[in-house]
Design a protein around this motif. Structure first.
Motif, PDB file in Angstrom:
ATOM      1  N   GLY A 242      66.408   4.738   5.211  1.00 47.50           N
ATOM      2  CA  GLY A 242      65.406   4.215   4.293  1.00 47.50           C
ATOM      3  C   GLY A 242      65.388   4.957   2.971  1.00 47.50           C
ATOM      4  N   PHE A 243      65.474   4.208   1.868  1.00 46.07           N
ATOM      5  CA  PHE A 243      65.363   4.777   0.522  1.00 46.07           C
ATOM      6  C   PHE A 243      64.025   4.303  -0.059  1.00 46.07           C
ATOM      7  N   PHE A 244      62.991   5.136   0.098  1.00 48.73           N
ATOM      8  CA  PHE A 244      61.640   4.733  -0.259  1.00 48.73           C
ATOM      9  C   PHE A 244      61.121   5.573  -1.423  1.00 48.73           C
ATOM     10  N   HIS A 245      60.504   4.904  -2.409  1.00 48.23           N
ATOM     11  CA  HIS A 245      59.951   5.606  -3.566  1.00 48.23           C
ATOM     12  C   HIS A 245      58.527   6.071  -3.279  1.00 48.23           C
ATOM     13  N   GLY A 246      57.898   6.738  -4.256  1.00 45.61           N
ATOM     14  CA  GLY A 246      56.506   7.129  -4.121  1.00 45.61           C
ATOM     15  C   GLY A 246      55.599   5.915  -4.253  1.00 45.61           C
ATOM     16  N   GLY A 247      54.306   6.144  -4.108  1.00 45.10           N
ATOM     17  CA  GLY A 247      53.368   5.041  -4.196  1.00 45.10           C
ATOM     18  C   GLY A 247      52.732   4.770  -2.856  1.00 45.10           C
ATOM     19  N   HIS A 501      46.225  10.413   8.770  1.00 45.09           N
ATOM     20  CA  HIS A 501      45.235  10.514   7.697  1.00 45.09           C
ATOM     21  C   HIS A 501      45.436   9.362   6.723  1.00 45.09           C
ATOM     22  N   PHE A 502      44.351   8.748   6.316  1.00 47.05           N
ATOM     23  CA  PHE A 502      44.400   7.735   5.268  1.00 47.05           C
ATOM     24  C   PHE A 502      43.892   8.395   3.987  1.00 47.05           C
ATOM     25  N   CYS A 503      44.765   8.499   2.984  1.00 45.15           N
ATOM     26  CA  CYS A 503      44.459   9.226   1.753  1.00 45.15           C
ATOM     27  C   CYS A 503      44.387   8.244   0.595  1.00 45.15           C
ATOM     28  N   ALA A 504      43.236   8.118  -0.033  1.00 46.27           N
ATOM     29  CA  ALA A 504      43.039   7.187  -1.149  1.00 46.27           C
ATOM     30  C   ALA A 504      42.899   7.960  -2.449  1.00 46.27           C
ATOM     31  N   TYR A 505      43.507   7.446  -3.514  1.00 42.49           N
ATOM     32  CA  TYR A 505      43.508   8.107  -4.820  1.00 42.49           C
ATOM     33  C   TYR A 505      43.137   7.091  -5.900  1.00 42.49           C
ATOM     34  N   PRO A 506      41.851   6.771  -6.041  1.00 46.52           N
ATOM     35  CA  PRO A 506      41.443   5.759  -7.030  1.00 46.52           C
ATOM     36  C   PRO A 506      41.703   6.169  -8.468  1.00 46.52           C
ATOM     37  N   LEU A 513      46.612   3.336  -5.248  1.00 51.51           N
ATOM     38  CA  LEU A 513      47.421   4.285  -4.496  1.00 51.51           C
ATOM     39  C   LEU A 513      46.676   4.754  -3.252  1.00 51.51           C
ATOM     40  N   ASN A 514      47.256   4.492  -2.091  1.00 55.24           N
ATOM     41  CA  ASN A 514      46.736   5.047  -0.846  1.00 55.24           C
ATOM     42  C   ASN A 514      47.894   5.279   0.106  1.00 55.24           C
ATOM     43  N   LEU A 515      47.772   6.313   0.899  1.00 58.77           N
ATOM     44  CA  LEU A 515      48.858   6.753   1.757  1.00 58.77           C
ATOM     45  C   LEU A 515      48.368   6.903   3.184  1.00 58.77           C
ATOM     46  N   THR A 516      49.217   6.630   4.143  1.00 57.65           N
ATOM     47  CA  THR A 516      48.973   6.957   5.540  1.00 57.65           C
ATOM     48  C   THR A 516      49.980   8.029   5.920  1.00 57.65           C
ATOM     49  N   THR A 517      49.484   9.177   6.372  1.00 58.60           N
ATOM     50  CA  THR A 517      50.358  10.314   6.603  1.00 58.60           C
ATOM     51  C   THR A 517      49.800  11.205   7.705  1.00 58.60           C
ATOM     52  N   CYS A 518      50.691  11.939   8.366  1.00 60.17           N
ATOM     53  CA  CYS A 518      50.269  12.951   9.330  1.00 60.17           C
ATOM     54  C   CYS A 518      50.048  14.294   8.653  1.00 60.17           C
ATOM     55  N   ALA A 519      50.415  14.399   7.387  1.00 62.66           N
ATOM     56  CA  ALA A 519      50.171  15.621   6.626  1.00 62.66           C
ATOM     57  C   ALA A 519      48.735  15.630   6.110  1.00 62.66           C
ATOM     58  N   ALA A 520      48.274  16.786   5.694  1.00 60.20           N
ATOM     59  CA  ALA A 520      46.949  16.885   5.095  1.00 60.20           C
ATOM     60  C   ALA A 520      46.954  16.172   3.749  1.00 60.20           C
ATOM     61  N   CYS A 521      45.882  15.429   3.453  1.00 57.42           N
ATOM     62  CA  CYS A 521      45.788  14.725   2.180  1.00 57.42           C
ATOM     63  C   CYS A 521      45.829  15.727   1.029  1.00 57.42           C
TER      64      CYS A 521
END
Length: 534
Positions: A242-247, A501-506, A513-521
Protein backbone atom coordinates in the motif's frame (compact mmCIF):
# COMPACT_ATOMS: atom_id res chain seq x y z
CA UNK A 1 -8.48 -21.92 -19.82
CA UNK A 2 -7.07 -25.35 -20.59
CA UNK A 3 -6.00 -24.39 -24.11
CA UNK A 4 -4.27 -21.17 -22.97
CA UNK A 5 -2.70 -23.02 -20.06
CA UNK A 6 -1.29 -25.64 -22.42
CA UNK A 7 -0.03 -22.91 -24.75
CA UNK A 8 1.95 -21.10 -22.08
CA UNK A 9 3.30 -24.32 -20.61
CA UNK A 10 4.47 -25.37 -24.06
CA UNK A 11 6.14 -22.04 -24.66
CA UNK A 12 7.78 -22.17 -21.25
CA UNK A 13 8.90 -25.77 -21.75
CA UNK A 14 10.59 -24.67 -24.95
CA UNK A 15 13.07 -22.71 -22.87
CA UNK A 16 14.42 -25.88 -21.32
CA UNK A 17 14.79 -27.89 -24.51
CA UNK A 18 14.79 -25.31 -27.29
CA UNK A 19 16.85 -22.60 -25.66
CA UNK A 20 19.37 -25.11 -24.45
CA UNK A 21 19.72 -26.46 -27.99
CA UNK A 22 19.49 -23.20 -29.92
CA UNK A 23 21.44 -20.78 -27.78
CA UNK A 24 24.75 -22.55 -27.39
CA UNK A 25 26.99 -19.97 -29.02
CA UNK A 26 27.07 -16.65 -30.85
CA UNK A 27 26.21 -18.31 -34.18
CA UNK A 28 22.80 -19.18 -32.79
CA UNK A 29 21.97 -15.54 -32.03
CA UNK A 30 18.88 -14.27 -33.78
CA UNK A 31 15.23 -15.15 -34.24
CA UNK A 32 13.68 -18.64 -34.41
CA UNK A 33 10.21 -19.91 -35.34
CA UNK A 34 8.77 -23.13 -33.97
CA UNK A 35 5.16 -23.69 -34.98
CA UNK A 36 5.06 -26.93 -32.98
CA UNK A 37 4.76 -24.69 -29.92
CA UNK A 38 2.87 -21.69 -31.29
CA UNK A 39 3.27 -19.74 -34.50
CA UNK A 40 2.14 -16.50 -32.83
CA UNK A 41 5.40 -16.31 -30.83
CA UNK A 42 9.02 -16.09 -31.92
CA UNK A 43 12.12 -17.12 -30.05
CA UNK A 44 15.04 -14.73 -29.43
CA UNK A 45 18.60 -15.88 -28.74
CA UNK A 46 20.76 -13.11 -27.32
CA UNK A 47 24.35 -13.00 -28.64
CA UNK A 48 25.79 -11.46 -25.47
CA UNK A 49 27.17 -13.72 -22.76
CA UNK A 50 25.63 -15.20 -20.77
CA UNK A 51 23.58 -16.40 -23.73
CA UNK A 52 19.90 -16.00 -22.93
CA UNK A 53 16.68 -16.84 -24.73
CA UNK A 54 13.09 -15.69 -24.41
CA UNK A 55 9.81 -16.08 -26.28
CA UNK A 56 8.21 -12.90 -27.63
CA UNK A 57 4.72 -12.44 -29.13
CA UNK A 58 4.25 -11.48 -32.76
CA UNK A 59 2.12 -8.38 -33.39
CA UNK A 60 -1.56 -8.97 -33.92
CA UNK A 61 -2.31 -10.30 -37.41
CA UNK A 62 1.15 -11.83 -37.94
CA UNK A 63 2.74 -15.23 -37.42
CA UNK A 64 6.32 -16.42 -37.04
CA UNK A 65 7.65 -17.79 -40.35
CA UNK A 66 9.51 -19.72 -41.74
CA UNK A 67 10.11 -22.71 -39.45
CA UNK A 68 13.55 -22.77 -37.80
CA UNK A 69 16.08 -19.95 -37.60
CA UNK A 70 15.06 -16.80 -39.42
CA UNK A 71 18.01 -16.11 -41.70
CA UNK A 72 16.63 -12.98 -43.36
CA UNK A 73 13.95 -10.55 -42.31
CA UNK A 74 11.57 -10.21 -39.46
CA UNK A 75 10.33 -13.40 -37.78
CA UNK A 76 6.73 -12.13 -37.84
CA UNK A 77 4.98 -12.08 -41.21
CA UNK A 78 1.53 -10.82 -42.05
CA UNK A 79 -1.09 -13.50 -42.57
CA UNK A 80 -2.89 -11.56 -45.27
CA UNK A 81 -1.75 -9.33 -48.10
CA UNK A 82 -1.74 -5.70 -46.99
CA UNK A 83 -2.08 -2.62 -49.17
CA UNK A 84 1.18 -1.00 -48.07
CA UNK A 85 2.85 -0.37 -51.43
CA UNK A 86 2.56 3.38 -52.00
CA UNK A 87 4.48 3.67 -55.27
CA UNK A 88 5.13 0.40 -57.06
CA UNK A 89 7.99 -1.99 -56.38
CA UNK A 90 10.60 -1.14 -53.77
CA UNK A 91 11.28 -1.00 -50.03
CA UNK A 92 9.45 1.48 -47.88
CA UNK A 93 9.97 2.86 -44.38
CA UNK A 94 6.48 2.36 -42.98
CA UNK A 95 6.18 2.21 -39.22
CA UNK A 96 5.38 -1.42 -38.37
CA UNK A 97 3.08 -2.90 -35.74
CA UNK A 98 5.88 -2.88 -33.17
CA UNK A 99 6.12 0.91 -33.58
CA UNK A 100 9.63 1.15 -34.97
CA UNK A 101 11.68 1.64 -38.14
CA UNK A 102 14.03 -1.29 -37.57
CA UNK A 103 11.84 -3.10 -40.15
CA UNK A 104 10.93 -2.10 -43.70
CA UNK A 105 8.17 -3.14 -46.06
CA UNK A 106 9.00 -4.85 -49.37
CA UNK A 107 6.78 -4.64 -52.44
CA UNK A 108 7.52 -6.70 -55.56
CA UNK A 109 5.87 -9.24 -57.85
CA UNK A 110 6.90 -12.24 -55.73
CA UNK A 111 6.82 -10.94 -52.14
CA UNK A 112 4.97 -8.36 -50.11
CA UNK A 113 5.72 -8.09 -46.38
CA UNK A 114 7.98 -6.96 -43.55
CA UNK A 115 11.74 -7.56 -43.45
CA UNK A 116 14.26 -6.41 -40.84
CA UNK A 117 17.27 -4.17 -41.17
CA UNK A 118 20.57 -5.59 -39.98
CA UNK A 119 21.41 -5.15 -36.31
CA UNK A 120 22.26 -1.53 -35.51
CA UNK A 121 20.57 -0.20 -38.65
CA UNK A 122 17.20 1.42 -39.31
CA UNK A 123 15.06 2.15 -42.34
CA UNK A 124 15.98 5.72 -43.31
CA UNK A 125 14.83 6.21 -46.91
CA UNK A 126 12.30 4.75 -49.34
CA UNK A 127 14.00 3.05 -52.30
CA UNK A 128 12.76 1.70 -55.62
CA UNK A 129 13.65 -1.64 -57.17
CA UNK A 130 16.03 -3.72 -55.10
CA UNK A 131 17.87 -0.94 -53.24
CA UNK A 132 18.71 -1.09 -49.52
CA UNK A 133 16.60 1.27 -47.37
CA UNK A 134 18.66 0.63 -44.21
CA UNK A 135 21.57 2.54 -42.72
CA UNK A 136 23.12 3.18 -39.32
CA UNK A 137 20.97 5.85 -37.75
CA UNK A 138 20.32 7.31 -34.32
CA UNK A 139 16.66 7.32 -33.29
CA UNK A 140 16.58 11.08 -32.83
CA UNK A 141 17.47 11.60 -36.50
CA UNK A 142 14.90 9.23 -37.96
CA UNK A 143 12.37 10.86 -40.27
CA UNK A 144 8.65 10.37 -39.75
CA UNK A 145 7.32 8.65 -42.86
CA UNK A 146 3.68 8.86 -43.96
CA UNK A 147 2.87 11.13 -41.03
CA UNK A 148 3.86 8.48 -38.48
CA UNK A 149 5.93 9.51 -35.45
CA UNK A 150 9.09 7.53 -34.87
CA UNK A 151 9.43 5.68 -31.58
CA UNK A 152 12.18 3.40 -32.82
CA UNK A 153 13.80 0.66 -30.79
CA UNK A 154 17.27 1.43 -32.09
CA UNK A 155 20.51 2.92 -30.80
CA UNK A 156 19.70 5.94 -28.69
CA UNK A 157 16.80 4.62 -26.60
CA UNK A 158 18.94 3.87 -23.51
CA UNK A 159 18.27 0.13 -23.76
CA UNK A 160 21.02 -2.30 -24.78
CA UNK A 161 18.98 -4.62 -27.01
CA UNK A 162 19.70 -7.78 -28.97
CA UNK A 163 22.32 -6.95 -31.62
CA UNK A 164 23.63 -3.84 -29.82
CA UNK A 165 26.91 -3.65 -27.92
CA UNK A 166 29.49 -1.11 -26.76
CA UNK A 167 31.10 -1.10 -30.23
CA UNK A 168 28.04 -0.28 -32.33
CA UNK A 169 25.90 1.52 -29.73
CA UNK A 170 28.00 3.01 -26.96
CA UNK A 171 25.18 5.36 -25.97
CA UNK A 172 22.89 2.50 -24.92
CA UNK A 173 25.23 -0.30 -23.95
CA UNK A 174 28.00 1.38 -22.01
CA UNK A 175 26.02 3.72 -19.75
CA UNK A 176 25.30 0.75 -17.50
CA UNK A 177 28.21 -1.65 -17.64
CA UNK A 178 27.02 -5.13 -16.68
CA UNK A 179 30.59 -6.07 -15.77
CA UNK A 180 30.56 -3.36 -13.10
CA UNK A 181 26.85 -3.28 -12.24
CA UNK A 182 26.41 -6.73 -10.71
CA UNK A 183 24.04 -8.33 -8.24
CA UNK A 184 23.35 -8.10 -5.38
CA UNK A 185 24.23 -4.41 -5.23
CA UNK A 186 23.37 -3.31 -8.77
CA UNK A 187 21.38 -4.35 -11.83
CA UNK A 188 21.09 -2.71 -15.24
CA UNK A 189 17.66 -2.04 -16.81
CA UNK A 190 17.25 -4.94 -19.22
CA UNK A 191 15.05 -7.92 -20.02
CA UNK A 192 17.36 -10.62 -18.76
CA UNK A 193 16.18 -12.79 -15.92
CA UNK A 194 18.23 -12.18 -12.75
CA UNK A 195 20.85 -14.86 -12.20
CA UNK A 196 20.49 -16.02 -15.84
CA UNK A 197 17.84 -18.50 -14.67
CA UNK A 198 15.91 -20.22 -17.44
CA UNK A 199 12.34 -18.98 -17.76
CA UNK A 200 10.80 -22.31 -16.71
CA UNK A 201 12.85 -22.22 -13.50
CA UNK A 202 11.96 -18.59 -12.73
CA UNK A 203 9.30 -17.64 -10.17
CA UNK A 204 6.46 -15.58 -11.60
CA UNK A 205 5.74 -12.99 -8.92
CA UNK A 206 2.42 -11.17 -8.62
CA UNK A 207 2.23 -7.92 -6.67
CA UNK A 208 -1.03 -6.27 -5.63
CA UNK A 209 -0.74 -2.56 -4.85
CA UNK A 210 -3.17 0.13 -3.77
CA UNK A 211 -2.63 3.89 -3.81
CA UNK A 212 -3.88 6.96 -1.92
CA UNK A 213 -6.13 6.13 1.02
CA UNK A 214 -7.60 3.29 3.03
CA UNK A 215 -10.70 3.83 5.15
CA UNK A 216 -13.97 2.19 6.19
CA UNK A 217 -15.61 3.06 2.86
CA UNK A 218 -13.14 1.27 0.60
CA UNK A 219 -12.04 -1.50 2.97
CA UNK A 220 -14.94 -3.98 2.44
CA UNK A 221 -14.10 -4.48 -1.24
CA UNK A 222 -10.36 -4.66 -0.53
CA UNK A 223 -10.99 -7.22 2.21
CA UNK A 224 -13.03 -9.35 -0.18
CA UNK A 225 -10.02 -9.63 -2.48
CA UNK A 226 -7.55 -10.36 0.33
CA UNK A 227 -9.76 -12.93 2.06
CA UNK A 228 -10.96 -14.76 -1.07
CA UNK A 229 -7.91 -14.77 -3.35
CA UNK A 230 -6.56 -18.28 -4.05
CA UNK A 231 -3.28 -19.22 -2.42
CA UNK A 232 -0.06 -19.27 -4.45
CA UNK A 233 2.33 -22.13 -5.23
CA UNK A 234 3.75 -21.96 -1.69
CA UNK A 235 0.31 -21.95 -0.06
CA UNK A 236 0.53 -18.25 0.81
CA UNK A 237 -2.32 -15.75 0.75
CA UNK A 238 -2.33 -12.61 -1.38
CA UNK A 239 -0.06 -9.81 -0.11
CA UNK A 240 -0.82 -6.11 -0.38
CA UNK A 241 1.66 -3.29 -0.93
CA UNK A 242 0.00 0.00 0.00
CA UNK A 243 1.22 3.47 -1.00
CA UNK A 244 -0.91 5.74 1.19
CA UNK A 245 -0.55 9.51 1.66
CA UNK A 246 -1.36 11.58 4.76
CA UNK A 247 -4.85 12.80 5.50
CA UNK A 248 -7.97 10.97 6.60
CA UNK A 249 -6.88 7.36 6.92
CA UNK A 250 -7.57 4.26 9.00
CA UNK A 251 -4.09 3.36 10.21
CA UNK A 252 -5.41 0.31 12.06
CA UNK A 253 -6.14 -1.21 8.65
CA UNK A 254 -2.59 -0.42 7.54
CA UNK A 255 -1.20 -2.11 10.64
CA UNK A 256 -3.44 -5.09 9.87
CA UNK A 257 -1.98 -5.31 6.36
CA UNK A 258 1.58 -5.41 7.69
CA UNK A 259 0.65 -7.95 10.38
CA UNK A 260 -0.58 -10.22 7.57
CA UNK A 261 2.58 -10.09 5.46
CA UNK A 262 1.91 -6.89 3.50
CA UNK A 263 3.99 -3.77 3.06
CA UNK A 264 3.42 -0.03 3.45
CA UNK A 265 5.15 2.48 1.17
CA UNK A 266 5.40 6.26 1.13
CA UNK A 267 3.10 8.33 -1.08
CA UNK A 268 4.17 11.72 0.35
CA UNK A 269 2.29 13.58 3.07
CA UNK A 270 0.11 15.98 1.10
CA UNK A 271 -0.10 14.22 -2.28
CA UNK A 272 0.64 17.48 -4.12
CA UNK A 273 4.06 16.94 -5.72
CA UNK A 274 4.66 16.80 -9.48
CA UNK A 275 7.39 16.88 -12.12
CA UNK A 276 8.34 20.46 -11.12
CA UNK A 277 8.75 19.78 -7.38
CA UNK A 278 12.17 20.77 -6.05
CA UNK A 279 14.54 18.69 -3.93
CA UNK A 280 13.76 20.36 -0.58
CA UNK A 281 10.00 19.86 -1.02
CA UNK A 282 10.48 16.21 -1.94
CA UNK A 283 12.60 15.69 1.19
CA UNK A 284 9.99 17.33 3.41
CA UNK A 285 7.04 15.50 1.85
CA UNK A 286 8.72 12.09 1.79
CA UNK A 287 10.06 12.31 5.34
CA UNK A 288 6.74 13.58 6.74
CA UNK A 289 4.85 10.84 4.90
CA UNK A 290 7.21 8.10 6.06
CA UNK A 291 7.45 9.19 9.69
CA UNK A 292 3.69 9.51 10.10
CA UNK A 293 2.97 6.17 8.42
CA UNK A 294 5.48 4.50 10.73
CA UNK A 295 4.05 6.22 13.84
CA UNK A 296 0.32 6.13 13.15
CA UNK A 297 0.32 2.59 11.72
CA UNK A 298 2.72 1.48 14.47
CA UNK A 299 5.16 -0.06 12.00
CA UNK A 300 8.55 1.34 13.06
CA UNK A 301 11.14 1.60 10.27
CA UNK A 302 9.07 -0.56 7.92
CA UNK A 303 8.61 2.00 5.12
CA UNK A 304 11.40 1.51 2.56
CA UNK A 305 9.60 2.13 -0.77
CA UNK A 306 7.83 5.08 -2.35
CA UNK A 307 5.50 5.95 -5.20
CA UNK A 308 5.12 9.49 -6.54
CA UNK A 309 1.63 11.04 -6.53
CA UNK A 310 0.04 10.84 -9.99
CA UNK A 311 3.20 8.89 -11.03
CA UNK A 312 4.79 12.31 -11.64
CA UNK A 313 8.46 12.01 -10.74
CA UNK A 314 11.66 13.86 -11.56
CA UNK A 315 15.41 13.74 -10.90
CA UNK A 316 15.03 15.66 -7.63
CA UNK A 317 12.74 12.95 -6.28
CA UNK A 318 15.35 10.25 -6.85
CA UNK A 319 17.98 12.40 -5.14
CA UNK A 320 15.69 12.88 -2.14
CA UNK A 321 14.87 9.16 -1.95
CA UNK A 322 18.55 8.27 -2.06
CA UNK A 323 19.54 10.80 0.59
CA UNK A 324 16.70 9.67 2.87
CA UNK A 325 17.78 6.03 2.60
CA UNK A 326 14.77 4.63 0.75
CA UNK A 327 15.42 1.24 -0.85
CA UNK A 328 13.21 1.62 -3.91
CA UNK A 329 10.81 3.73 -5.94
CA UNK A 330 7.79 2.47 -7.88
CA UNK A 331 6.71 5.39 -10.08
CA UNK A 332 8.12 4.72 -13.55
CA UNK A 333 5.81 3.10 -16.10
CA UNK A 334 7.15 0.28 -18.27
CA UNK A 335 5.51 -0.08 -21.70
CA UNK A 336 6.15 -3.27 -23.66
CA UNK A 337 6.65 -1.36 -26.93
CA UNK A 338 9.79 0.47 -25.74
CA UNK A 339 11.94 -2.61 -25.05
CA UNK A 340 9.85 -5.35 -26.72
CA UNK A 341 9.34 -6.58 -23.18
CA UNK A 342 9.26 -5.55 -19.53
CA UNK A 343 12.49 -5.13 -17.53
CA UNK A 344 12.97 -6.66 -14.11
CA UNK A 345 13.51 -4.15 -11.25
CA UNK A 346 16.83 -2.35 -11.62
CA UNK A 347 19.08 0.12 -9.82
CA UNK A 348 18.85 3.82 -10.71
CA UNK A 349 22.25 5.49 -10.49
CA UNK A 350 23.06 8.18 -13.04
CA UNK A 351 19.90 8.29 -15.15
CA UNK A 352 16.37 6.96 -15.34
CA UNK A 353 16.17 4.95 -18.61
CA UNK A 354 13.44 5.08 -21.22
CA UNK A 355 11.18 2.15 -20.43
CA UNK A 356 7.75 3.76 -20.91
CA UNK A 357 5.72 6.56 -22.45
CA UNK A 358 6.60 9.40 -22.49
CA UNK A 359 10.04 7.97 -23.18
CA UNK A 360 12.17 10.99 -22.31
CA UNK A 361 15.47 10.09 -20.68
CA UNK A 362 15.82 11.70 -17.26
CA UNK A 363 19.54 12.38 -16.64
CA UNK A 364 20.55 12.89 -13.02
CA UNK A 365 23.02 15.61 -12.03
CA UNK A 366 24.07 13.51 -9.08
CA UNK A 367 24.64 9.84 -8.39
CA UNK A 368 21.83 8.07 -6.54
CA UNK A 369 21.35 4.59 -5.19
CA UNK A 370 17.66 3.67 -5.50
CA UNK A 371 16.05 0.56 -6.98
CA UNK A 372 13.15 0.98 -9.40
CA UNK A 373 10.16 -1.34 -9.39
CA UNK A 374 8.39 -0.38 -12.64
CA UNK A 375 4.64 -0.19 -13.13
CA UNK A 376 4.15 -2.76 -15.87
CA UNK A 377 1.44 -1.60 -18.27
CA UNK A 378 -0.87 -4.43 -19.42
CA UNK A 379 -1.46 -5.11 -23.10
CA UNK A 380 -4.62 -4.86 -25.12
CA UNK A 381 -5.16 -8.45 -26.34
CA UNK A 382 -6.38 -7.31 -29.77
CA UNK A 383 -3.63 -4.80 -30.59
CA UNK A 384 -0.76 -5.72 -28.23
CA UNK A 385 -0.56 -2.02 -27.37
CA UNK A 386 -0.11 -0.84 -23.80
CA UNK A 387 -3.02 0.18 -21.63
CA UNK A 388 -2.77 2.45 -18.59
CA UNK A 389 -0.70 0.73 -15.87
CA UNK A 390 -3.07 1.56 -13.02
CA UNK A 391 -6.82 0.90 -12.67
CA UNK A 392 -7.39 0.52 -16.44
CA UNK A 393 -9.93 3.33 -16.03
CA UNK A 394 -11.28 3.29 -19.60
CA UNK A 395 -15.04 3.56 -19.04
CA UNK A 396 -15.67 1.80 -22.36
CA UNK A 397 -13.96 -1.39 -21.12
CA UNK A 398 -16.18 -3.96 -19.50
CA UNK A 399 -14.93 -6.17 -16.70
CA UNK A 400 -14.74 -8.99 -19.25
CA UNK A 401 -12.46 -6.84 -21.42
CA UNK A 402 -10.35 -5.91 -18.41
CA UNK A 403 -10.01 -9.58 -17.52
CA UNK A 404 -8.98 -10.42 -21.09
CA UNK A 405 -6.28 -7.74 -20.96
CA UNK A 406 -4.98 -9.03 -17.63
CA UNK A 407 -4.93 -12.67 -18.73
CA UNK A 408 -3.29 -11.89 -22.07
CA UNK A 409 -0.63 -9.75 -20.40
CA UNK A 410 0.02 -12.42 -17.80
CA UNK A 411 0.49 -14.98 -20.60
CA UNK A 412 3.17 -12.77 -22.16
CA UNK A 413 4.92 -12.18 -18.82
CA UNK A 414 4.86 -15.90 -18.06
CA UNK A 415 6.02 -17.05 -21.49
CA UNK A 416 8.83 -14.52 -21.92
CA UNK A 417 11.07 -13.31 -19.08
CA UNK A 418 8.57 -13.52 -16.19
CA UNK A 419 9.10 -9.95 -15.06
CA UNK A 420 6.81 -9.37 -12.04
CA UNK A 421 3.13 -8.99 -12.85
CA UNK A 422 1.48 -6.00 -11.19
CA UNK A 423 -2.17 -5.59 -10.23
CA UNK A 424 -2.06 -1.82 -9.66
CA UNK A 425 -5.18 -0.02 -8.37
CA UNK A 426 -6.55 2.86 -6.34
CA UNK A 427 -8.74 1.40 -3.61
CA UNK A 428 -11.58 3.83 -4.30
CA UNK A 429 -11.93 2.60 -7.91
CA UNK A 430 -12.61 -1.01 -6.89
CA UNK A 431 -16.33 -1.80 -6.97
CA UNK A 432 -17.95 -5.23 -6.74
CA UNK A 433 -17.48 -5.86 -10.45
CA UNK A 434 -13.75 -5.09 -10.13
CA UNK A 435 -13.54 -7.36 -7.07
CA UNK A 436 -14.96 -10.27 -9.08
CA UNK A 437 -12.70 -9.51 -12.05
CA UNK A 438 -9.51 -9.35 -9.94
CA UNK A 439 -10.38 -12.58 -8.13
CA UNK A 440 -11.10 -14.34 -11.42
CA UNK A 441 -7.74 -13.16 -12.76
CA UNK A 442 -5.91 -14.39 -9.65
CA UNK A 443 -7.60 -17.79 -10.00
CA UNK A 444 -6.39 -17.90 -13.61
CA UNK A 445 -2.82 -16.82 -12.83
CA UNK A 446 -2.31 -19.13 -9.84
CA UNK A 447 -3.39 -22.13 -11.92
CA UNK A 448 0.06 -21.98 -13.53
CA UNK A 449 3.11 -23.55 -11.84
CA UNK A 450 5.61 -21.43 -9.91
CA UNK A 451 3.40 -18.38 -9.38
CA UNK A 452 4.02 -16.58 -6.09
CA UNK A 453 2.55 -13.56 -4.31
CA UNK A 454 4.99 -10.96 -3.04
CA UNK A 455 5.34 -7.41 -1.84
CA UNK A 456 7.44 -5.09 -3.98
CA UNK A 457 10.21 -5.10 -1.37
CA UNK A 458 10.26 -8.91 -1.39
CA UNK A 459 10.62 -9.01 -5.19
CA UNK A 460 13.61 -6.69 -5.03
CA UNK A 461 15.15 -8.89 -2.34
CA UNK A 462 14.75 -11.88 -4.68
CA UNK A 463 16.26 -9.93 -7.60
CA UNK A 464 19.31 -9.15 -5.47
CA UNK A 465 19.74 -12.83 -4.58
CA UNK A 466 17.86 -14.87 -7.22
CA UNK A 467 17.16 -18.58 -6.83
CA UNK A 468 15.22 -21.01 -9.00
CA UNK A 469 11.52 -21.51 -8.45
CA UNK A 470 12.15 -25.05 -7.24
CA UNK A 471 14.59 -23.89 -4.58
CA UNK A 472 12.34 -20.96 -3.69
CA UNK A 473 9.40 -23.34 -3.29
CA UNK A 474 11.50 -25.82 -1.30
CA UNK A 475 12.42 -23.02 1.09
CA UNK A 476 8.77 -22.12 1.53
CA UNK A 477 8.67 -18.96 -0.57
CA UNK A 478 8.39 -15.70 1.29
CA UNK A 479 7.36 -15.88 4.92
CA UNK A 480 3.59 -16.23 5.06
CA UNK A 481 3.04 -17.99 8.37
CA UNK A 482 0.63 -15.26 9.52
CA UNK A 483 -0.73 -13.80 6.31
CA UNK A 484 -4.11 -15.55 5.96
CA UNK A 485 -6.84 -12.92 6.21
CA UNK A 486 -9.88 -13.55 8.45
CA UNK A 487 -13.23 -13.08 6.79
CA UNK A 488 -14.06 -9.97 8.83
CA UNK A 489 -12.04 -7.10 10.28
CA UNK A 490 -13.44 -3.57 10.48
CA UNK A 491 -10.34 -1.66 11.57
CA UNK A 492 -11.76 -0.43 14.88
CA UNK A 493 -9.53 -2.56 17.10
CA UNK A 494 -5.78 -2.91 17.62
CA UNK A 495 -3.64 -6.07 17.49
CA UNK A 496 -3.88 -6.43 21.28
CA UNK A 497 -7.68 -6.32 21.11
CA UNK A 498 -7.99 -2.80 22.50
CA UNK A 499 -10.12 -0.21 20.73
CA UNK A 500 -8.33 2.15 18.38
CA UNK A 501 -8.20 5.91 18.87
CA UNK A 502 -10.30 8.23 16.76
CA UNK A 503 -8.36 11.50 16.37
CA UNK A 504 -10.15 14.56 14.95
CA UNK A 505 -8.37 17.76 13.87
CA UNK A 506 -10.94 20.44 12.94
CA UNK A 507 -8.22 23.10 12.80
CA UNK A 508 -6.21 21.26 10.14
CA UNK A 509 -5.67 22.70 6.67
CA UNK A 510 -6.67 19.25 5.34
CA UNK A 511 -10.44 19.70 5.67
CA UNK A 512 -12.24 17.09 7.72
CA UNK A 513 -8.98 15.52 8.91
CA UNK A 514 -9.60 12.57 11.20
CA UNK A 515 -7.57 9.45 11.83
CA UNK A 516 -8.17 6.00 13.28
CA UNK A 517 -5.00 4.72 14.89
CA UNK A 518 -3.63 2.50 17.65
CA UNK A 519 -1.06 5.20 18.43
CA UNK A 520 -1.72 8.03 20.84
CA UNK A 521 -3.45 10.99 19.16
CA UNK A 522 -1.02 13.79 18.32
CA UNK A 523 -1.79 17.27 19.64
CA UNK A 524 -2.49 19.95 16.99
CA UNK A 525 -1.54 17.63 14.15
CA UNK A 526 -1.79 18.67 10.51
CA UNK A 527 -0.87 16.86 7.32
CA UNK A 528 2.69 17.64 6.27
CA UNK A 529 4.14 17.68 9.76
CA UNK A 530 6.66 15.04 10.75
CA UNK A 531 5.61 12.54 13.40
CA UNK A 532 7.60 11.16 16.35
CA UNK A 533 9.27 7.78 16.21
CA UNK A 534 6.95 4.82 16.54
Amino acid sequence: MANRFSLVLALAAACVCASALRCQNEEDAGYWCDSSFNAQYYFVCSPDPPVTAVWMPCPSGTVCSPQGKVVDGSPCKTQTTEARCPSGEGAFCLKDATHNFSNFYVCNSTFQGWLSCQAGMSCVANVSGSGNPCAVQVAADLPAFNGEVCAAQVCGNSVCEVGENCDNCEEDCCACNTEVCELPDCRCPDLRIPGSICVTDTPQFIVFTLDDFLDADVWPNVQQILANAPTDAAGCSLKLTGFFHGGTQNYNLMNYIVEHGGELGDHTANHNTNTQTDYDTWVQQLEAGRSCTNYLAQTPDDVVGSRAPFLQWNAAMFAALSDLGFVYDSSVTSNYEIMSGWPWPFLVRDEVPRIGFPSDLEPLDFSVDVWEFPLYAPLNPDTNESEEPMDLPDTDMTNEELLASYEHSFDVHYATNRAPYGVFWHAFTIDQGRVDMILEFLNYATSFPNVFYATEEEVIEWVQNPVTAQRFLHEGGFDCSDNAYPAEFDGTTCPDGADGHFCAYPQATWLGLNLTTCAACLANYDVGQECPSA
